[in-house]
Design an enzyme around this catalytic site. Structure first.
Site, mmCIF file in Angstrom:
data_model
loop_
_atom_site.group_PDB
_atom_site.id
_atom_site.type_symbol
_atom_site.label_atom_id
_atom_site.label_comp_id
_atom_site.label_asym_id
_atom_site.label_seq_id
_atom_site.Cartn_x
_atom_site.Cartn_y
_atom_site.Cartn_z
ATOM 1 N N HIS A 17 51.824 52.790 42.788
ATOM 2 C CA HIS A 17 50.621 53.204 43.524
ATOM 3 C C HIS A 17 50.905 54.479 44.309
ATOM 4 C CE1 HIS A 17 49.444 48.681 43.651
ATOM 5 N NE2 HIS A 17 48.603 49.276 42.833
ATOM 6 N N LYS A 41 40.084 37.597 44.094
ATOM 7 C CA LYS A 41 40.772 38.158 42.939
ATOM 8 C C LYS A 41 41.339 37.069 42.024
ATOM 9 C CE LYS A 41 43.361 41.880 41.263
ATOM 10 N NZ LYS A 41 44.397 42.850 41.309
ATOM 11 N N ARG A 93 48.938 52.472 33.393
ATOM 12 C CA ARG A 93 50.344 52.256 33.026
ATOM 13 C C ARG A 93 50.391 51.926 31.540
ATOM 14 N NH1 ARG A 93 50.690 47.538 37.091
ATOM 15 N NH2 ARG A 93 48.761 47.345 35.967
ATOM 16 N N SER A 131 51.763 44.952 41.117
ATOM 17 C CA SER A 131 51.846 44.114 42.317
ATOM 18 C C SER A 131 52.178 42.677 41.929
ATOM 19 C CB SER A 131 50.513 44.137 43.080
ATOM 20 O OG SER A 131 50.244 45.429 43.543
HETATM 21 O O1 PNS Z 1 44.182 47.703 41.798
HETATM 22 P P1 PNS Z 1 43.091 46.798 41.351
HETATM 23 O O2 PNS Z 1 43.220 45.477 41.996
HETATM 24 O O3 PNS Z 1 42.995 46.704 39.852
HETATM 25 O O4 PNS Z 1 41.721 47.474 41.829
HETATM 26 C C1 PNS Z 1 40.491 46.860 41.531
HETATM 27 C C2 PNS Z 1 39.396 47.426 42.446
HETATM 28 C C3 PNS Z 1 39.694 47.128 43.893
HETATM 29 C C4 PNS Z 1 39.284 48.923 42.256
HETATM 30 C C5 PNS Z 1 38.059 46.739 41.997
HETATM 31 O O5 PNS Z 1 38.217 45.362 42.053
HETATM 32 C C6 PNS Z 1 36.885 47.147 42.868
HETATM 33 O O6 PNS Z 1 36.358 48.232 42.696
HETATM 34 N N1 PNS Z 1 36.483 46.265 43.838
HETATM 35 C C7 PNS Z 1 35.395 46.528 44.739
HETATM 36 C C8 PNS Z 1 34.137 45.733 44.358
HETATM 37 C C9 PNS Z 1 33.431 46.385 43.176
HETATM 38 O O7 PNS Z 1 32.929 47.484 43.253
HETATM 39 N N2 PNS Z 1 33.417 45.656 42.053
HETATM 40 C C10 PNS Z 1 32.828 46.131 40.806
HETATM 41 C C11 PNS Z 1 33.828 46.984 40.040
HETATM 42 S S1 PNS Z 1 33.267 47.278 38.410
#
Ligand code: PNS
Length: 163
Positions: A17, A41, A93, A131
């Site tokens: 990150h 999540k 990645r 992570s």
């Molecule tokens: O690093 P990650 O966990 O893959 O990131 C995922 C993240 C935080 C970018 C995604 O879950 C997100 O955008 N969450 C906020 C809520 C949202 O907008 N959800 C719809 C995404 S299509």
């Protein structure tokens, strides 16, 4: 002023990150690291609380003066609009990332077509760092050997010592 958002759950923030954040800071004037609440999540809670994830992200980016870290609980596109960012930057990645990232980028495009999603290829040394892998290694007492910054390694050790 080109401002971009690097969003993620950062549970916890890894060296991969940080690499994406540093590279974004080289390319753009200002970088906001958006730490998503992501309570649900994959049906489970996060290991670190939102405050802990924000604090760790702040500590490991403290040397980058054009980078700020903010939590968000709303939709990514709404958070991005409120910040006035021109794009979202995500790291890619291994190829398995592609499907999820492609889906998220396409959904975000449907929600807000003006918001660009840009992808940065992970550096080869961080290609397999995630992570979830870091959490698993730490939970089993393994050495993280540069996969996360030192403060994160210490936070993981403390977290698993008390579980
Ligand atoms: O690093 P990650 O966990 O893959 O990131 C995922 C993240 C935080 C970018 C995604 O879950 C997100 O955008 N969450 C906020 C809520 C949202 O907008 N959800 C719809 C995404 S299509």
């Amino acid at each position: 002023m080109r401002k971009v958002l690097v969003p993620g759950t950062f549970d916890p923030i890894t060296s991969g990150h940080l690499d994406v954040i540093e590279r974004s800071a080289h390319l753009f004037d200002e970088v906001v690291v958006g730490v998503a609440a992501s309570k649900e999540k994959k049906g489970r809670g996060t290991l670190f609380t939102l405050d802990e994830r924000v604090e760790l992200a702040r500590q490991v980016t403290a040397h980058l003066d054009r980078v700020t870290v903010l939590p968000f609980e709303n939709l990514l596109v709404d958070f991005a609009s409120a910040l006035g960012v021109s794009a979202v930057v995500k790291g890619l990645r291994v190829t398995t990332d592609f499907e999820t990232e492609f889906q998220m980028a396409a959904l975000n495009y449907r929600l807000q077509p003006e918001l660009e999603t840009l992808f940065v290829m992970s550096s080869p040394e961080h290609m397999y760092v995630s992570s979830s892998v870091v959490r698993e290694i730490a939970s089993l007492g393994g050495r993280l050997a540069g996969m996360v910054p030192r403060v994160v390694e210490d936070a993981l050790a403390r977290k698993y010592a008390t579980r």
